[in-house]
Design an enzyme around this catalytic site. Structure first.
Site, PDB file in Angstrom:
ATOM      1  N   HIS A 142     -34.831 -20.699 -18.996  1.00 57.21           N
ATOM      2  CA  HIS A 142     -35.618 -20.908 -17.772  1.00 57.21           C
ATOM      3  C   HIS A 142     -35.137 -19.940 -16.675  1.00 57.21           C
ATOM      4  CE1 HIS A 142     -37.722 -24.410 -19.157  1.00 57.21           C
ATOM      5  NE2 HIS A 142     -36.736 -25.257 -19.065  1.00 57.21           N
ATOM      6  N   LYS A 183     -41.361 -27.115 -17.345  1.00 53.38           N
ATOM      7  CA  LYS A 183     -42.611 -27.872 -17.424  1.00 53.38           C
ATOM      8  C   LYS A 183     -43.873 -27.000 -17.444  1.00 53.38           C
ATOM      9  CE  LYS A 183     -41.347 -31.171 -18.107  1.00 53.38           C
ATOM     10  NZ  LYS A 183     -40.405 -31.486 -19.248  1.00 53.38           N
ATOM     11  N   GLY A 197     -50.311 -33.111 -21.645  1.00 58.59           N
ATOM     12  CA  GLY A 197     -50.659 -31.821 -22.241  1.00 58.59           C
ATOM     13  C   GLY A 197     -52.050 -31.346 -21.839  1.00 58.59           C
ATOM     14  N   SER A 248     -45.950 -32.400 -13.559  1.00 59.73           N
ATOM     15  CA  SER A 248     -45.203 -32.604 -14.795  1.00 59.73           C
ATOM     16  C   SER A 248     -43.698 -32.726 -14.494  1.00 59.73           C
ATOM     17  CB  SER A 248     -45.487 -31.431 -15.745  1.00 59.73           C
ATOM     18  OG  SER A 248     -44.861 -31.632 -16.972  1.00 59.73           O
ATOM     19  N   ARG A 264     -46.339 -35.494 -22.527  1.00 60.95           N
ATOM     20  CA  ARG A 264     -46.903 -36.512 -21.642  1.00 60.95           C
ATOM     21  C   ARG A 264     -48.417 -36.528 -21.826  1.00 60.95           C
ATOM     22  NH1 ARG A 264     -48.723 -37.085 -16.332  1.00 60.95           N
ATOM     23  NH2 ARG A 264     -48.776 -34.818 -16.219  1.00 60.95           N
ATOM     24  N   GLY A 278     -44.902 -25.589 -20.323  1.00 60.76           N
ATOM     25  CA  GLY A 278     -45.408 -25.527 -21.697  1.00 60.76           C
ATOM     26  C   GLY A 278     -44.413 -24.911 -22.667  1.00 60.76           C
ATOM     27  N   THR A 279     -43.136 -24.946 -22.284  1.00 56.06           N
ATOM     28  CA  THR A 279     -42.064 -24.388 -23.110  1.00 56.06           C
ATOM     29  C   THR A 279     -42.104 -24.931 -24.542  1.00 56.06           C
ATOM     30  OG1 THR A 279     -40.791 -24.757 -21.084  1.00 56.06           O
ATOM     31  CG2 THR A 279     -39.596 -23.874 -22.984  1.00 56.06           C
ATOM     32  N   TYR A 295     -50.671 -20.787 -19.561  1.00 57.23           N
ATOM     33  CA  TYR A 295     -50.877 -22.060 -20.265  1.00 57.23           C
ATOM     34  C   TYR A 295     -52.370 -22.398 -20.312  1.00 57.23           C
ATOM     35  CZ  TYR A 295     -50.319 -27.175 -21.030  1.00 57.23           C
ATOM     36  OH  TYR A 295     -50.378 -28.467 -21.503  1.00 57.23           O
ATOM     37  N   ARG A 304     -47.613 -21.599 -15.961  1.00 52.72           N
ATOM     38  CA  ARG A 304     -48.592 -22.684 -15.816  1.00 52.72           C
ATOM     39  C   ARG A 304     -48.928 -22.827 -14.339  1.00 52.72           C
ATOM     40  NH1 ARG A 304     -47.606 -29.006 -17.690  1.00 52.72           N
ATOM     41  NH2 ARG A 304     -49.813 -29.505 -18.003  1.00 52.72           N
TER      42      ARG A 304
HETATM   43  N1  LIG Z   1     -48.259 -28.923 -27.903  1.00 53.08           N
HETATM   44  C1  LIG Z   1     -48.510 -28.946 -26.622  1.00 53.08           C
HETATM   45  N2  LIG Z   1     -49.672 -28.494 -26.118  1.00 53.08           N
HETATM   46  C2  LIG Z   1     -49.927 -28.530 -24.808  1.00 53.08           C
HETATM   47  N3  LIG Z   1     -49.076 -29.025 -23.887  1.00 53.08           N
HETATM   48  C3  LIG Z   1     -47.894 -29.504 -24.324  1.00 53.08           C
HETATM   49  C4  LIG Z   1     -47.559 -29.478 -25.693  1.00 53.08           C
HETATM   50  N4  LIG Z   1     -46.326 -30.015 -25.826  1.00 53.08           N
HETATM   51  C5  LIG Z   1     -45.912 -30.375 -24.605  1.00 53.08           C
HETATM   52  N5  LIG Z   1     -46.861 -30.069 -23.693  1.00 53.08           N
HETATM   53  C6  LIG Z   1     -46.830 -30.318 -22.253  1.00 53.08           C
HETATM   54  O1  LIG Z   1     -45.967 -29.393 -21.613  1.00 53.08           O
HETATM   55  C7  LIG Z   1     -45.312 -30.042 -20.501  1.00 53.08           C
HETATM   56  C8  LIG Z   1     -43.814 -30.032 -20.737  1.00 53.08           C
HETATM   57  O2  LIG Z   1     -43.369 -28.762 -20.342  1.00 53.08           O
HETATM   58  P1  LIG Z   1     -42.195 -27.996 -21.049  1.00 53.08           P
HETATM   59  O3  LIG Z   1     -42.351 -28.067 -22.499  1.00 53.08           O
HETATM   60  O4  LIG Z   1     -42.154 -26.660 -20.414  1.00 53.08           O
HETATM   61  O5  LIG Z   1     -40.918 -28.840 -20.612  1.00 53.08           O
HETATM   62  S1  LIG Z   1     -39.423 -28.272 -20.547  1.00 53.08           S
HETATM   63  O6  LIG Z   1     -39.379 -27.287 -19.452  1.00 53.08           O
HETATM   64  O7  LIG Z   1     -39.094 -27.698 -21.836  1.00 53.08           O
HETATM   65  O8  LIG Z   1     -38.609 -29.470 -20.228  1.00 53.08           O
HETATM   66  C9  LIG Z   1     -45.848 -31.454 -20.460  1.00 53.08           C
HETATM   67  O9  LIG Z   1     -46.970 -31.387 -19.590  1.00 53.08           O
HETATM   68  P2  LIG Z   1     -47.567 -32.674 -18.839  1.00 53.08           P
HETATM   69  O10 LIG Z   1     -48.242 -33.467 -19.899  1.00 53.08           O
HETATM   70  O11 LIG Z   1     -48.553 -32.125 -17.852  1.00 53.08           O
HETATM   71  O12 LIG Z   1     -46.431 -33.381 -18.192  1.00 53.08           O
HETATM   72  C10 LIG Z   1     -46.226 -31.668 -21.906  1.00 53.08           C
HETATM   73  O13 LIG Z   1     -47.122 -32.710 -22.114  1.00 53.08           O
END
Ligand SMILES: Nc1ncnc2c1ncn2[C@@H]1O[C@H](COP(=O)(O)OS(=O)(=O)O)[C@@H](OP(=O)(O)O)[C@H]1O
Length: 339
Positions: A149, A83, A307, A179, A305, A85-86, A237, A171
């Site tokens: 991870h 969570k 972002g 998240s 969600r 920003g992967t 992030y 992050r």
């Molecule tokens: N394009 C882009 N830009 C910015 N942020 C983004 C983007 N895509 C996904 N997100 C936000 O990243 C959070 C999900 O984390 P991960 O992608 O690390 O999830 S995972 O570990 O792969 O399951 C989750 O954060 P939260 O919104 O705070 O829950 C996502 O909304």
């Protein structure tokens, strides 16, 4: 971290074992039962291995990739705490390194029809977690991009010994926690009900969460990035959100895929940022209604969600926020890392 680890089963014997669906092979079961365990946010338990907490669902993958993954020097490994920003990092790096074959504004760009997780697979969660099967990665076109991870201590030695590049995205703990809490609640079934925020907070602060302790995970890669700056690139992030242009260029430089002045001038970097933006990705059909091709086919929309930076203020009390600050100060003290 415990000084000695129980002897681990060989992933080969794990493969040879015939197991009924959803049951662990005997030697893996025995191995797990020798490890410390604590409450998981979704399944009954997490198990502590090499100082970090892992789901029993992915131990096969963890052990098998530690033993069998052989990186090429041209490989790129994207590493995060869950969570952090992967999904975004996968999209950005994929778009950068493939921009000649797939210009970011092309109508058939793979990111328009695939969730980033299906373009950049996880080593331990997907590729090496198959029952009775090791992946054949030799046919993947170079540069191969993988993700994990895993904490630094559990990264396959082959990754540490090779010339492949590692990008670590960090992050802030408060947004990461919120998240993760949302995500895990989506994974819980009706009978389990909602995991209370307070309970999740207590577990997170104690380090008991998938791939936790969060702080130790971050710190291990921060140190690696200081020791091996040409191998490990540490990205935040929040900085990526604040100045994506600068940080994506820095990433491309680090990976050996620098943008030319001409590319910058004609807007290639901007096109990549637009393609990979939360706005764009979260509204694509594949990410609104599609399902993952691995890991039991979870919904792609769960990875998108808000972002945003700072969404935590809607959830954490001032006391919770203070506790996070306190742990962060204590853990990161003297490291040069400030968030
Ligand atoms: N394009 C882009 N830009 C910015 N942020 C983004 C983007 N895509 C996904 N997100 C936000 O990243 C959070 C999900 O984390 P991960 O992608 O690390 O999830 S995972 O570990 O792969 O399951 C989750 O954060 P939260 O919104 O705070 O829950 C996502 O909304």
């Amino acid at each position: 971290m415990p000084e000695t680890q129980p002897s681990r089963p060989s992933p080969c014997s794990i493969q040879e074992e015939k197991e009924p669906e959803n049951e662990l092979p005997q030697d893996l079961g025995e191995f797990l039962s020798s490890l410390p365990k604590d409450k998981d946010w979704v399944l009954p338990h997490l198990y502590q291995y090499q100082g970090f907490w892992h789901s029993p669902k992915y131990f096969r993958g963890l052990l098998a990739c530690q033993q069998h993954f052989q990186p090429l020097d041209t490989d790129i490994i994207l590493i995060t705490n869950p969570k952090s920003g992967t999904t975004w990092l996968k999209a950005l790096v994929y778009a950068c390194v493939n921009r000649v074959i797939y210009p970011p504004n092309s109508e058939n760009h793979p990111l328009l029809t695939n969730v980033p997780h299906d373009l950049v697979p996880f080593l331990e969660l997907e590729l090496y977690n198959e029952l009775n099967h090791l992946p054949d990665l030799s046919s993947i076109a170079s540069p191969r991009i993988f993700s994990t991870h895993l904490p630094y201590v559990s990264l396959p030695n082959s990754v540490k010994d090779s010339q492949c590049k590692v990008v670590y995205l960090c992050r802030n703990p408060k947004d990461t926690f919120v998240s993760l809490w949302h995500f895990c609640n989506k994974l819980r079934n009706e009978n389990q009900g909602t995991l209370l925020l307070e309970e999740a907070f207590d577990l997170f602060c104690r380090g008991v969460c998938i791939n936790g302790p969060y702080w130790d995970h971050v710190l291990s890669y921060w140190k690696a990035s200081l020791e091996l700056p040409r191998k490990v690139c540490f990205v935040k992030y929040e900085e990526l959100q604040e100045n994506p242009f600068v940080h994506v260029k820095r990433l491309a430089d680090f990976l050996g895929y620098s943008f030319t002045l001409e590319e910058e001038k004609i807007g290639v970097v901007d096109e990549i940022l637009k393609l990979c933006s939360f706005e764009n990705l979260s509204n694509l059909e594949v990410n609104r209604t599609g399902i993952l091709s691995h890991r039991g086919g979870g919904e792609n929309q769960a990875f998108f969600r808000q972002g945003k930076v700072g969404d935590w203020v809607k959830y954490l009390t001032p006391e919770m926020s203070d506790r996070f600050d306190q742990i962060t100060r204590q853990k990161f003290e003297g490291s040069g890392l400030d968030s």
